[in-house]
Design a protein around this motif. Structure first.
Motif, PDB file in Angstrom:
ATOM      1  N   VAL A  28      37.090  41.924  46.499  1.00 27.00           N
ATOM      2  CA  VAL A  28      36.336  41.743  45.249  1.00 27.00           C
ATOM      3  C   VAL A  28      35.474  42.986  45.071  1.00 27.00           C
ATOM      4  N   ILE A  29      35.596  43.607  43.919  1.00 26.45           N
ATOM      5  CA  ILE A  29      34.840  44.840  43.636  1.00 26.45           C
ATOM      6  C   ILE A  29      33.776  44.508  42.598  1.00 26.45           C
ATOM      7  N   SER A  30      32.557  44.977  42.818  1.00 30.73           N
ATOM      8  CA  SER A  30      31.505  44.774  41.819  1.00 30.73           C
ATOM      9  C   SER A  30      30.685  46.053  41.641  1.00 30.73           C
ATOM     10  N   ASN A  31      30.166  46.228  40.438  1.00 22.88           N
ATOM     11  CA  ASN A  31      29.259  47.348  40.155  1.00 22.88           C
ATOM     12  C   ASN A  31      27.806  46.935  40.393  1.00 22.88           C
ATOM     13  N   ASN A  32      27.630  45.637  40.739  1.00 20.95           N
ATOM     14  CA  ASN A  32      26.282  45.062  40.833  1.00 20.95           C
ATOM     15  C   ASN A  32      26.060  44.454  42.221  1.00 20.95           C
ATOM     16  N   ALA A  33      25.249  45.130  43.017  1.00 23.85           N
ATOM     17  CA  ALA A  33      25.028  44.697  44.415  1.00 23.85           C
ATOM     18  C   ALA A  33      24.475  43.274  44.481  1.00 23.85           C
ATOM     19  N   GLY A  34      23.763  42.860  43.418  1.00 20.76           N
ATOM     20  CA  GLY A  34      23.164  41.526  43.456  1.00 20.76           C
ATOM     21  C   GLY A  34      24.031  40.447  42.833  1.00 20.76           C
ATOM     22  N   ALA A  35      25.260  40.798  42.486  1.00 13.83           N
ATOM     23  CA  ALA A  35      26.135  39.823  41.806  1.00 13.83           C
ATOM     24  C   ALA A  35      26.387  38.615  42.700  1.00 13.83           C
ATOM     25  N   LYS A  36      26.175  37.420  42.134  1.00 19.67           N
ATOM     26  CA  LYS A  36      26.445  36.199  42.904  1.00 19.67           C
ATOM     27  C   LYS A  36      27.938  36.127  43.269  1.00 19.67           C
ATOM     28  N   ALA A  37      28.733  36.803  42.473  1.00 24.60           N
ATOM     29  CA  ALA A  37      30.182  36.829  42.737  1.00 24.60           C
ATOM     30  C   ALA A  37      30.482  37.420  44.114  1.00 24.60           C
ATOM     31  N   LEU A  38      29.659  38.399  44.546  1.00 24.27           N
ATOM     32  CA  LEU A  38      29.904  39.000  45.873  1.00 24.27           C
ATOM     33  C   LEU A  38      29.611  37.982  46.975  1.00 24.27           C
ATOM     34  N   GLN A  39      28.614  37.127  46.711  1.00 25.54           N
ATOM     35  CA  GLN A  39      28.286  36.074  47.669  1.00 25.54           C
ATOM     36  C   GLN A  39      29.446  35.074  47.754  1.00 25.54           C
ATOM     37  N   ARG A  40      30.014  34.773  46.601  1.00 26.91           N
ATOM     38  CA  ARG A  40      31.160  33.843  46.579  1.00 26.91           C
ATOM     39  C   ARG A  40      32.331  34.422  47.388  1.00 26.91           C
ATOM     40  N   ALA A  41      32.543  35.732  47.245  1.00 26.55           N
ATOM     41  CA  ALA A  41      33.621  36.381  48.008  1.00 26.55           C
ATOM     42  C   ALA A  41      33.339  36.276  49.502  1.00 26.55           C
ATOM     43  N   GLU A  42      32.087  36.606  49.875  1.00 29.31           N
ATOM     44  CA  GLU A  42      31.717  36.571  51.300  1.00 29.31           C
ATOM     45  C   GLU A  42      31.892  35.163  51.860  1.00 29.31           C
ATOM     46  N   ASN A  43      31.500  34.161  51.063  1.00 23.69           N
ATOM     47  CA  ASN A  43      31.637  32.758  51.508  1.00 23.69           C
ATOM     48  C   ASN A  43      33.099  32.390  51.784  1.00 23.69           C
ATOM     49  N   ASN A  44      33.999  33.173  51.167  1.00 26.72           N
ATOM     50  CA  ASN A  44      35.437  32.883  51.351  1.00 26.72           C
ATOM     51  C   ASN A  44      36.118  33.923  52.234  1.00 26.72           C
ATOM     52  N   GLY A  45      35.284  34.725  52.934  1.00 27.75           N
ATOM     53  CA  GLY A  45      35.849  35.696  53.890  1.00 27.75           C
ATOM     54  C   GLY A  45      36.601  36.830  53.224  1.00 27.75           C
ATOM     55  N   ILE A  46      36.239  37.117  51.948  1.00 31.95           N
ATOM     56  CA  ILE A  46      36.936  38.193  51.217  1.00 31.95           C
ATOM     57  C   ILE A  46      36.020  39.413  51.158  1.00 31.95           C
ATOM     58  N   PRO A  47      36.525  40.600  51.553  1.00 34.13           N
ATOM     59  CA  PRO A  47      35.681  41.795  51.536  1.00 34.13           C
ATOM     60  C   PRO A  47      35.146  42.090  50.132  1.00 34.13           C
ATOM     61  N   GLY A  48      33.835  42.364  50.078  1.00 35.07           N
ATOM     62  CA  GLY A  48      33.209  42.776  48.820  1.00 35.07           C
ATOM     63  C   GLY A  48      33.015  44.286  48.856  1.00 35.07           C
ATOM     64  N   ILE A  49      33.305  44.947  47.766  1.00 36.24           N
ATOM     65  CA  ILE A  49      33.167  46.417  47.689  1.00 36.24           C
ATOM     66  C   ILE A  49      32.279  46.766  46.502  1.00 36.24           C
ATOM     67  N   LEU A  50      31.255  47.592  46.759  1.00 35.25           N
ATOM     68  CA  LEU A  50      30.352  47.994  45.677  1.00 35.25           C
ATOM     69  C   LEU A  50      30.842  49.323  45.079  1.00 35.25           C
ATOM     70  N   MET A  51      31.103  49.317  43.802  1.00 32.09           N
ATOM     71  CA  MET A  51      31.498  50.549  43.101  1.00 32.09           C
ATOM     72  C   MET A  51      30.627  50.623  41.850  1.00 32.09           C
ATOM     73  N   ALA A  52      29.503  51.365  41.959  1.00 34.75           N
ATOM     74  CA  ALA A  52      28.538  51.368  40.839  1.00 34.75           C
ATOM     75  C   ALA A  52      28.411  52.762  40.244  1.00 34.75           C
TER      76      ALA A  52
ATOM     77  N   SER B   4      32.936  61.396  38.012  1.00 33.68           N
ATOM     78  CA  SER B   4      33.093  61.301  39.476  1.00 33.68           C
ATOM     79  C   SER B   4      33.183  59.838  39.910  1.00 33.68           C
ATOM     80  N   PHE B   5      32.500  58.957  39.173  1.00 31.94           N
ATOM     81  CA  PHE B   5      32.673  57.521  39.464  1.00 31.94           C
ATOM     82  C   PHE B   5      34.118  57.093  39.185  1.00 31.94           C
ATOM     83  N   ASN B   6      34.625  57.524  38.045  1.00 39.58           N
ATOM     84  CA  ASN B   6      35.997  57.125  37.666  1.00 39.58           C
ATOM     85  C   ASN B   6      37.012  57.575  38.716  1.00 39.58           C
ATOM     86  N   VAL B   7      36.825  58.789  39.220  1.00 41.64           N
ATOM     87  CA  VAL B   7      37.745  59.315  40.245  1.00 41.64           C
ATOM     88  C   VAL B   7      37.641  58.476  41.523  1.00 41.64           C
TER      89      VAL B   7
END
Ligand code: GRF
Length: 213
Positions: free
Chosen positions: A35-59, A68-71
């Motif tokens: 699960v990729i998010s641009n928002n470190a505080g996204a509750k979605a990242l917590q949901r991923a962690e709760n399901n053992g799915i790696p969360g990746i921050l791309m902000a 450079s972000f796009n690349v």
């Protein structure tokens, strides 16, 4: 097995609908790789962690400029090499290079009946505010393939939701999520994973009805 990456920015209720559908078997042949998010505080990242799915921050804010972000974002996605990218409330524009490299393999859920109430500036609660302002009686949600435009790719499925007397943007948003988004997105992912839906030459090709088992 369809390797899938989900991109999120907020609460992650659509991500949760996908995870629940994988769990209960209404989505088959899919593995959520990350699960990729641009928002470190996204509750979605917590949901991923709760399901053992790696969360990746791309902000974007972590990079000197958008290019450079796009690349970096595109390189990371190529490293993950998903078969399907799902935008589930992701508020960052997908780089054109990523759209090109993953053409026909990126889908998005939008909380209106496209082509109404979509495009630049139409996201999250703002969509429902505009729906109530305009006084339409029926709204809904759309799941579509992503192309280089904003909410302009080939439509996979839509589901109508009635606007009720006294609705607030919040009550309408919840009804559209519950009755449309959380139904359509899992159905679309399962349909793609099991070869019932694809896009060719900019047109959605349905082998069988999306919601058929
Ligand atoms: C949903 O309304 C979705 O349609 C829109 O953004 C919102 C995300 O909600 N793209 P959540 O993060 O899935 O709860």
């Amino acid at each position: 097995m369809l390797k899938t990456v989900v991109c999120v920015s907020g609460g992650g209720t659509n991500l949760q609908a996908i995870l629940d559908a994988v769990e209960d078997g209404s989505i088959t042949n899919v593995k959520i790789e990350a699960v990729i998010s641009n928002n470190a505080g996204a509750k979605a990242l917590q949901r991923a962690e709760n399901n053992g799915i790696p969360g990746i921050l791309m902000a974007p804010k972590d990079y000197p400029d958008r290019e450079s972000f796009n690349v970096a974002f595109t390189e990371e996605m190529c490293r993950l090499a998903p078969d399907l990218i799902v935008l589930a409330g992701f508020l960052v524009k997908i780089p054109e290079e990523m759209v090109r490299r993953f053409d026909g393999r990126i889908i998005n859920i939008h909380p209106s009946l496209i082509p109404s109430f979509c495009g630049v500036g139409y996201y999250g609660l703002k969509v429902h505010e505009k729906v109530l302002e305009r006084g339409v009686k029926v709204t809904g949600a759309t799941v579509h393939f992503v192309n280089e435009g904003m909410d302009e790719g080939p439509i996979i499925a839509q589901k109508a939701v009635t606007v009720e007397e006294g609705d607030t943007p919040e009550s309408l948003q919840h009804r559209v999520m519950e009755q449309a988004e959380w139904v359509l997105l899992p159905q679309a992912i399962d349909a793609i994973a099991n070869g019932r839906i694809s896009v060719q030459d900019g047109k959605v090709r349905c082998v069988r009805r999306m919601e058929e088992a």
